[in-house]
Design a protein around this motif. Structure first.
Motif, PDB file in Angstrom:
ATOM      1  N   ASP A  56       0.823  -1.214   0.000  1.00 40.18           N
ATOM      2  CA  ASP A  56       0.000   0.000   0.000  1.00 40.18           C
ATOM      3  C   ASP A  56       0.858   1.265   0.000  1.00 40.18           C
ATOM      4  O   ASP A  56       0.424   2.311  -0.490  1.00 40.18           O
ATOM      5  CB  ASP A  56      -0.921   0.031   1.238  1.00 40.18           C
ATOM      6  CG  ASP A  56      -2.142  -0.850   1.056  1.00 40.18           C
ATOM      7  OD1 ASP A  56      -2.355  -1.349  -0.070  1.00 40.18           O
ATOM      8  OD2 ASP A  56      -2.870  -1.056   2.041  1.00 40.18           O
ATOM      9  N   VAL A  57       2.074   1.187   0.559  1.00 41.41           N
ATOM     10  CA  VAL A  57       2.950   2.362   0.568  1.00 41.41           C
ATOM     11  C   VAL A  57       3.273   2.756  -0.872  1.00 41.41           C
ATOM     12  O   VAL A  57       3.152   3.922  -1.255  1.00 41.41           O
ATOM     13  CB  VAL A  57       4.236   2.113   1.388  1.00 41.41           C
ATOM     14  CG1 VAL A  57       5.222   3.259   1.214  1.00 41.41           C
ATOM     15  CG2 VAL A  57       3.912   1.914   2.860  1.00 41.41           C
ATOM     16  N   SER A  59       1.586   2.007  -3.556  1.00 38.68           N
ATOM     17  CA  SER A  59       0.340   2.494  -4.183  1.00 38.68           C
ATOM     18  C   SER A  59       0.051   3.927  -3.770  1.00 38.68           C
ATOM     19  O   SER A  59      -0.361   4.744  -4.605  1.00 38.68           O
ATOM     20  CB  SER A  59      -0.849   1.611  -3.761  1.00 38.68           C
ATOM     21  OG  SER A  59      -0.598   0.272  -4.096  1.00 38.68           O
ATOM     22  N   ASP A  60       0.280   4.240  -2.492  1.00 38.18           N
ATOM     23  CA  ASP A  60       0.035   5.614  -2.023  1.00 38.18           C
ATOM     24  C   ASP A  60       0.990   6.612  -2.685  1.00 38.18           C
ATOM     25  O   ASP A  60       0.590   7.718  -3.047  1.00 38.18           O
ATOM     26  CB  ASP A  60       0.182   5.700  -0.493  1.00 38.18           C
ATOM     27  CG  ASP A  60      -1.037   5.133   0.246  1.00 38.18           C
ATOM     28  OD1 ASP A  60      -2.107   4.994  -0.376  1.00 38.18           O
ATOM     29  OD2 ASP A  60      -0.910   4.836   1.451  1.00 38.18           O
ATOM     30  N   ILE A  61       2.253   6.211  -2.852  1.00 39.23           N
ATOM     31  CA  ILE A  61       3.229   7.094  -3.510  1.00 39.23           C
ATOM     32  C   ILE A  61       2.794   7.340  -4.958  1.00 39.23           C
ATOM     33  O   ILE A  61       2.728   8.476  -5.427  1.00 39.23           O
ATOM     34  CB  ILE A  61       4.659   6.504  -3.462  1.00 39.23           C
ATOM     35  CG1 ILE A  61       5.145   6.332  -2.006  1.00 39.23           C
ATOM     36  CG2 ILE A  61       5.644   7.391  -4.235  1.00 39.23           C
ATOM     37  CD1 ILE A  61       6.480   5.590  -1.873  1.00 39.23           C
ATOM     38  N   LYS A  63      -0.160   6.989  -6.378  1.00 37.53           N
ATOM     39  CA  LYS A  63      -1.439   7.716  -6.427  1.00 37.53           C
ATOM     40  C   LYS A  63      -1.241   9.200  -6.121  1.00 37.53           C
ATOM     41  O   LYS A  63      -1.806  10.059  -6.797  1.00 37.53           O
ATOM     42  CB  LYS A  63      -2.384   7.095  -5.394  1.00 37.53           C
ATOM     43  CG  LYS A  63      -3.853   7.101  -5.774  1.00 37.53           C
ATOM     44  CD  LYS A  63      -4.654   6.273  -4.781  1.00 37.53           C
ATOM     45  CE  LYS A  63      -5.968   6.957  -4.421  1.00 37.53           C
ATOM     46  NZ  LYS A  63      -6.635   6.251  -3.298  1.00 37.53           N
ATOM     47  N   HIS A  64      -0.409   9.476  -5.116  1.00 38.58           N
ATOM     48  CA  HIS A  64      -0.235  10.881  -4.742  1.00 38.58           C
ATOM     49  C   HIS A  64       0.600  11.644  -5.779  1.00 38.58           C
ATOM     50  O   HIS A  64       0.315  12.809  -6.066  1.00 38.58           O
ATOM     51  CB  HIS A  64       0.366  11.014  -3.340  1.00 38.58           C
ATOM     52  CG  HIS A  64       0.162  12.387  -2.798  1.00 38.58           C
ATOM     53  ND1 HIS A  64      -1.047  12.820  -2.305  1.00 38.58           N
ATOM     54  CD2 HIS A  64       0.987  13.467  -2.750  1.00 38.58           C
ATOM     55  CE1 HIS A  64      -0.957  14.089  -1.954  1.00 38.58           C
ATOM     56  NE2 HIS A  64       0.267  14.504  -2.211  1.00 38.58           N
ATOM     57  N   ILE A  68      -0.365  15.108  -7.734  1.00 39.19           N
ATOM     58  CA  ILE A  68       0.456  16.325  -7.814  1.00 39.19           C
ATOM     59  C   ILE A  68       0.817  16.645  -9.265  1.00 39.19           C
ATOM     60  O   ILE A  68       0.886  17.796  -9.674  1.00 39.19           O
ATOM     61  CB  ILE A  68       1.778  16.131  -7.010  1.00 39.19           C
ATOM     62  CG1 ILE A  68       1.511  15.878  -5.529  1.00 39.19           C
ATOM     63  CG2 ILE A  68       2.657  17.360  -7.157  1.00 39.19           C
ATOM     64  CD1 ILE A  68       2.807  15.609  -4.757  1.00 39.19           C
ATOM     65  N   VAL A  69       1.080  15.605 -10.037  1.00 40.12           N
ATOM     66  CA  VAL A  69       1.486  15.764 -11.445  1.00 40.12           C
ATOM     67  C   VAL A  69       0.502  14.968 -12.312  1.00 40.12           C
ATOM     68  O   VAL A  69       0.782  13.839 -12.719  1.00 40.12           O
ATOM     69  CB  VAL A  69       2.935  15.256 -11.676  1.00 40.12           C
ATOM     70  CG1 VAL A  69       3.401  15.616 -13.081  1.00 40.12           C
ATOM     71  CG2 VAL A  69       3.904  15.808 -10.632  1.00 40.12           C
ATOM     72  N   PRO A  70      -0.670  15.549 -12.596  1.00 45.43           N
ATOM     73  CA  PRO A  70      -1.701  14.800 -13.330  1.00 45.43           C
ATOM     74  C   PRO A  70      -1.264  14.456 -14.748  1.00 45.43           C
ATOM     75  O   PRO A  70      -0.512  15.208 -15.380  1.00 45.43           O
ATOM     76  CB  PRO A  70      -2.905  15.744 -13.340  1.00 45.43           C
ATOM     77  CG  PRO A  70      -2.376  17.095 -12.999  1.00 45.43           C
ATOM     78  CD  PRO A  70      -1.100  16.903 -12.234  1.00 45.43           C
TER      79      PRO A  70
END
Lengths: 134, 134, 134
Positions: A56-57, A59-61, A63-64, A68-70
């Motif tokens: 999940d770490v 995945s969180d990186i 996703k975030h 921030i950079v779409p």
């Protein structure tokens, strides 16, 4: 000691664990003490170190960073992968890890990841180990 | 030359100045020319270099990173410290500084900081200095 | 082999191509195999590697970093250049590139850029090449 290897990334954006491959190269090199350098000769993928336990770490990186950079920002570059270029510069193209007693000095929870931001593709990774003679 | 030391960080999020400790290790090593590598064997703290004069610069960096990567985002990782993992990958786990005439080639305004993002905790820092023989 | 050179940056925020200068230093050093370290002894500019073909990629990186870290945020640092300090820590102050057969192992599309975030100014760049004897 220089060695290259390739990884076929599996998705558009994903982190691929390279820890075991690099640890094995260190072992084979027989180099006791020194520095290990991981180099990525690309511009839309990067290398980072982060938690090897809970996926999940990662995945969180991922996703975030996408937040921030779409992917679809107001970019000029015609190939449509500017987000991948930006995220790669933010994480960086090299990792530098001490080698001690013929092993990487990674922390308990650290793994080394190829960060694919514009896959799936075949990517090359260059490992260079410099011996410390003293 | 490899040397480890520990720092007890003081807050949840803070930058701890490591410049003097690392400069002293270089001096003690008697290594004239080469490279100094600072390595962080953790996944929720990082290392960066930045201004050593006005402490407001560090405060601004901390505050803005908290804005870009909020503590309470929509994260999956159950430990609740995903923001720390993300910020650590953004700043990175190593710094590489040339050594010249037995000193770090830091710029006038540069200091080396441990970036704690999930403290307070005891953190280990690994310093590796590789001599340039030529 | 250590060598310094200077670049006069041309704008407030711009990426300056250093690839040819660094490649030439490697050639002159006659070092066959090893590591090349690019070090920036400043706190408001950085170094990154990214695409050398379409200049729109650099423009997109600059533009998006300005969006994430706006020039006029709610910063405390009185000099008014906190955005430059933050962006520099995000991209980093060093690049580490393997040297093989007396050349940088850059990928086909990779160039090395000085990332000016608070120019125009004269900036110093330190190049350190460590030979791999094996």
């Amino acid at each position: 000691m220089k060695h290259d290897f390739c990884i076929s990334t599996e998705k558009k954006v994903c982190f691929m664990d390279m820890t075991a491959s690099i640890a094995q190269l260190i072992k084979q090199s027989k180099i006791k003490n020194g520095m290990c350098f991981v180099y990525i000769p690309h511009t839309t993928c990067a290398v980072t170190i982060n938690e090897n336990a809970d996926p999940d770490v990662r995945s969180d990186i991922i996703k975030h960073l996408n937040k921030i950079v779409p992917q679809d920002g107001n970019y000029m570059h015609a190939e449509g992968n500017s987000a991948a270029h930006i995220k790669s510069s933010m994480l960086g193209f090299s990792a530098s890890i001490p080698v001690w007693r013929n092993a990487l000095t990674l922390g308990t929870w650290q793994g080394i990841y190829l960060c694919e931001f514009d896959g799936p593709r075949q990517r090359k990774i260059i490992i260079n180990v410099i011996k410390d003679d003293k």
